[in-house]
Design a protein around this motif. Structure first.
Motif, PDB file in Angstrom:
ATOM      1  N   GLU A 174     -32.709 -25.046 -45.499  1.00 40.85           N
ATOM      2  CA  GLU A 174     -31.963 -24.522 -44.359  1.00 40.85           C
ATOM      3  C   GLU A 174     -30.716 -25.354 -44.093  1.00 40.85           C
ATOM      4  O   GLU A 174     -29.658 -24.817 -43.783  1.00 40.85           O
ATOM      5  N   LYS A 175     -30.814 -26.667 -44.230  1.00 43.61           N
ATOM      6  CA  LYS A 175     -29.655 -27.541 -44.041  1.00 43.61           C
ATOM      7  C   LYS A 175     -28.592 -27.257 -45.096  1.00 43.61           C
ATOM      8  O   LYS A 175     -27.402 -27.203 -44.780  1.00 43.61           O
TER       9      LYS A 175
ATOM     10  N   TRP B  55     -28.167 -24.472 -46.726  1.00 40.13           N
ATOM     11  CA  TRP B  55     -27.629 -23.147 -46.456  1.00 40.13           C
ATOM     12  C   TRP B  55     -26.605 -23.201 -45.338  1.00 40.13           C
ATOM     13  O   TRP B  55     -25.534 -22.596 -45.441  1.00 40.13           O
ATOM     14  N   LYS B  56     -26.901 -23.962 -44.278  1.00 37.59           N
ATOM     15  CA  LYS B  56     -25.971 -24.086 -43.153  1.00 37.59           C
ATOM     16  C   LYS B  56     -24.698 -24.809 -43.585  1.00 37.59           C
ATOM     17  O   LYS B  56     -23.607 -24.502 -43.120  1.00 37.59           O
ATOM     18  N   ALA B  57     -24.843 -25.783 -44.478  1.00 33.96           N
ATOM     19  CA  ALA B  57     -23.675 -26.532 -44.943  1.00 33.96           C
ATOM     20  C   ALA B  57     -22.749 -25.658 -45.784  1.00 33.96           C
ATOM     21  O   ALA B  57     -21.543 -25.846 -45.790  1.00 33.96           O
ATOM     22  N   GLU B  58     -23.335 -24.695 -46.496  1.00 36.06           N
ATOM     23  CA  GLU B  58     -22.539 -23.800 -47.336  1.00 36.06           C
ATOM     24  C   GLU B  58     -21.778 -22.756 -46.526  1.00 36.06           C
ATOM     25  O   GLU B  58     -20.746 -22.280 -46.966  1.00 36.06           O
ATOM     26  N   THR B  59     -22.297 -22.419 -45.351  1.00 32.61           N
ATOM     27  CA  THR B  59     -21.638 -21.372 -44.555  1.00 32.61           C
ATOM     28  C   THR B  59     -20.664 -21.921 -43.573  1.00 32.61           C
ATOM     29  O   THR B  59     -20.405 -23.011 -43.364  1.00 32.61           O
TER      30      THR B  59
END
Length: 98
Positions: free
Chosen positions: A91-92, A94-98
C-alpha cells in the motif's frame, strides 16, 4: 475481568489490523514471538524454530499436544503479522507511485 482488561489494553497498543489478528487467533504478537523464541519477524527464523518446536513436542516422542498446539497458534499469528506487513508495504508503494 482483570485479564480481559489487560488483553484489551494490549490490543489498543497494536495497529488495528494487528489487534484484529490477535483477537482472531487468540494470541498476541508478543506472546507468539516468545513461544517461537524470535525477536524480529524473519520468516526463515520463524519456520526453523516452528519446525524444531513442533517436532520435539510431538506426542509420539513423549511431547505435549497442548504445547504443540501453542506452537501452531504462534506460527499462525506470526504468519498473519508477516502478511499484514507485506500488505502495508504494498500500500505504501502504491501510494508513492500515485
Amino acid at each position: 475481568a482483570a485479564s480481559r482488561a489487560a488483553a484489551d489494553a494490549r490490543g489498543r497498543s497494536e495497529r488495528p489490523q494487528s489487534a484484529a489478528a490477535s483477537r482472531i487467533t487468540g494470541i498476541s504478537l508478543q506472546e507468539a514471538q516468545q513461544i517461537l523464541n524470535v525477536s524480529n519477524l524473519n520468516a526463515e527464523e520463524i519456520q526453523k524454530n516452528y519446525d524444531h518446536l513442533f517436532k520435539v513436542n510431538d506426542k509420539s516422542v513423549g511431547g505435549s499436544f497442548y504445547l504443540q498446539s501453542k506452537v501452531v497458534r504462534a506460527k499462525e499469528r506470526l504468519d498473519e503479522e508477516l502478511r499484514i506487513q507485506a500488505q502495508s508495504e504494498k500500500e505504501k508503494e502504491w501510494k508513492a507511485e500515485t
